[in-house]
Design an enzyme around this catalytic site. Structure first.
Site, PDB file in Angstrom:
ATOM      1  N   LYS A  75       0.858  -1.187   0.000  1.00 63.79           N
ATOM      2  CA  LYS A  75       0.000   0.000   0.000  1.00 63.79           C
ATOM      3  C   LYS A  75       0.894   1.238   0.000  1.00 63.79           C
ATOM      4  CE  LYS A  75      -3.951   1.905   2.616  1.00 63.79           C
ATOM      5  NZ  LYS A  75      -4.870   1.666   3.766  1.00 63.79           N
ATOM      6  N   SER A 150      -9.693   1.526   2.636  1.00 62.80           N
ATOM      7  CA  SER A 150      -8.839   2.350   1.810  1.00 62.80           C
ATOM      8  C   SER A 150      -7.730   1.555   1.109  1.00 62.80           C
ATOM      9  CB  SER A 150      -8.192   3.443   2.657  1.00 62.80           C
ATOM     10  OG  SER A 150      -7.363   2.866   3.658  1.00 62.80           O
ATOM     11  N   SER A 174      -9.923  -0.748   6.892  1.00 62.47           N
ATOM     12  CA  SER A 174      -9.345  -0.624   5.557  1.00 62.47           C
ATOM     13  C   SER A 174      -8.600  -1.834   5.008  1.00 62.47           C
ATOM     14  CB  SER A 174      -8.429   0.591   5.494  1.00 62.47           C
ATOM     15  OG  SER A 174      -9.199   1.751   5.360  1.00 62.47           O
TER      16      SER A 174
HETATM   17  N1  GLN Z   1     -13.243   4.094   6.084  1.00 65.75           N
HETATM   18  C1  GLN Z   1     -12.684   4.510   7.315  1.00 65.75           C
HETATM   19  C2  GLN Z   1     -12.241   5.951   7.178  1.00 65.75           C
HETATM   20  O1  GLN Z   1     -12.482   6.507   6.173  1.00 65.75           O
HETATM   21  C3  GLN Z   1     -11.534   3.621   7.712  1.00 65.75           C
HETATM   22  C4  GLN Z   1     -10.326   3.855   6.898  1.00 65.75           C
HETATM   23  C5  GLN Z   1      -9.132   3.029   7.331  1.00 65.75           C
HETATM   24  O2  GLN Z   1      -9.250   2.010   8.002  1.00 65.75           O
HETATM   25  N2  GLN Z   1      -7.967   3.509   6.976  1.00 65.75           N
HETATM   26  O3  GLN Z   1     -11.680   6.528   8.045  1.00 65.75           O
END
Ligand code: GLN
Length: 474
Positions: A75, A150, A174
């Protein structure tokens, strides 16, 4: 694509070479990257070099590592020295990481071949990879849909058979959420199990790095490689990496599993049905299913959307046009800071910074941030009480299968709700895994989620393995 374990075995035993595995991965990336927008950067020269080094170790008769010759995707919020690292943001365009994240050092030492950096929601804020400054990633199972987020690029890399393994990060879901939407196994480790040294911080009390894989055993293998104490991360747990692969076949006989209403209520009918089928499969394998209600879990989303933005507003203060990436010149320093951040950050990141700054401001601190911390403590207590009654919890990973592009972009709240089932674990600092279990709308994969207390990864993986077998996968 063959499982990572198989590739490592074949490379070590000379059946194949790391170089040819790397070439296969590269060919898949070249063939599909334009369509799916998965990799933001492909490190061809570095990957070839790494593969040759692995082959040299094999030729010398040395052990080449648990991931010998296995292509792996990172990532783009993980630092690899000399490699462009953007965290999906325009503000870091062109920035080269000055050192390796600990997880990067560990996968390389284990013989993995890092192919490059994958697309993600900007600074990991999102659930669909649509907030990336570099365009959305497409779900390889249906290119009209999101891969989740994400870590959407990392999930898509594995789902598109570009690499058998990828690393993601999970702050509120995410890793698990894109795993569910792409038909993969994704694990959010216990807070502190995996070093975050070299992870671009989003919300430091929640962030964890973890594996994405096509199967449970590969997820266990990758987690074993990256876990374990790291003196460079002050939140790192003081013990060595746990033994996970050795416990994969432990099963669930005699275990108590809590089927938690708040972790599937409100999901699509087919998702709810999959969770119930998963409960039956665990019962068939010897577990006792206990129906539970944990009302505190409903408070997770509100607490998360104060704590995470509050921490993000602080973590993102460093992108000021001085030290990292983009600078937009202006008459004085303050104007330069403002111009840089105005141009460099996207709408979702700005929304979070404003939300977080507001929640932390004098006069509002106690009402918002302070209140959210109290809810977090309640959540931790609720988990503790649940784990006095049962060993593991079971629920859905996401409310629906992969959704269409644009379905939630105009309504932040709708997007935030994608993580309603995953967020409680992050707030408690515990572990959870998403494992594919059946299909729903348009024949798309459904992920069910198993949750356990801190350091329960071996149990979670063994339970996930039971579900994998029950779902008809070898
Ligand atoms: N969707 C959640 C957010 O937007 C979690 C994102 C994540 O785990 N990085 O914060």
């Amino acid at each position: 694509m063959r499982p990572a374990r198989q590739i490592a075995h074949d490379v070590q035993s000379g059946v194949t070479t790391a170089e040819s595995e790397m070439a296969t991965s590269l060919a898949a990336i070249r063939a599909k990257n334009e369509e799916f927008n998965v990799f933001l950067y492909v490190d061809e020269a570095g990957a070839l070099d790494a593969a040759r080094r692995v082959d040299q170790r094999v030729a010398n008769g040395e052990p080449a590592g648990a991931l010998a010759g296995v292509p792996l995707a990172l990532k783009d919020n993980l630092c690899q020295v000399g490699i462009p690292t953007t965290a999906g943001s325009r503000i870091l365009k062109g920035w080269l990481a000055p050192y390796n994240a600990t997880v990067v050092d560990r996968v390389i030492a284990a013989g993995a071949v890092v192919m490059g950096k994958t697309n993600m929601d900007e600074f990991a804020m999102g659930s669909s990879t649509e907030t990336s400054a570099y365009g959305p990633t497409r779900n390889p199972l249906d290119p009209s849909r999101v891969p989740g987020g994400s870590s959407g690029g990392s999930a898509a890399a594995v789902a598109a058979e570009m690499t058998p393994l990828a690393l993601g990060s999970d702050t509120g879901g995410s890793i698990r959420q894109p795993a569910a939407l792409c038909g993969l196994v994704g694990l959010k480790p216990t807070y502190g199990l995996v070093s975050r040294y070299g992870l671009i911080a989003f919300s430091s009390s929640l962030d964890q790095i973890g594996p994405l894989a096509t199967n449970v055993a590969d997820a266990a293998l990758l987690l074993e490689v990256i876990a374990g104490h790291d003196p460079l991360d002050s939140t790192s747990l003081p013990e060595p990496s746990p033994s996970l692969v050795a416990h994969l076949d432990d099963g669930v006989a005699g275990k108590r599993v809590g089927l938690v209403r708040e972790l599937f209520e409100g999901a699509e009918g087919e998702v709810v049905a999959a969770v119930h089928r998963a409960a039956e499969a665990l019962r068939d394998a010897g577990a006792t299913i206990v129906e539970l209600s944990v009302p505190e879990f409903r408070l997770g989303l509100s607490a998360y959307y104060l704590i995470a933005p509050a921490e993000a507003s602080s973590n993102l203060a460093r992108y000021d046009g001085v030290r990292y990436g983009l600078r937009v010149d202006a008459d004085d320093v303050a104007a330069m800071n403002e111009a840089t951040r105005t141009v460099g950050f996207g709408a979702e990141v700005k929304r979070r910074i404003m939300l977080g700054t507001y929640a932390l401001s004098a006069g509002y601190y106690d009402a918002y941030y302070g209140q959210a911390l109290k809810v977090r403590t309640q959540m931790i207590d609720a988990f503790k009480r649940a784990y006095q009654q049962v060993d593991l919890l079971l629920g859905a990973t996401t409310p629906s299968v992969a959704f269409k592009f644009g379905a939630k972009t105009s309504n932040p709240m709708a997007m935030y709700l994608s993580d309603v089932f995953t967020i409680p674990t992050n707030l408690a600092g515990d572990a959870a895994i998403s494992v594919p279990f059946g299909t729903g709308e348009a024949d798309l994969p459904i992920g069910v989620q198993l949750l356990g207390p801190g350091r329960s990864e071996a149990q979670l993986l063994a339970a996930a393995r039971v579900l994998e077998l029950a779902d008809g996968r070898p």
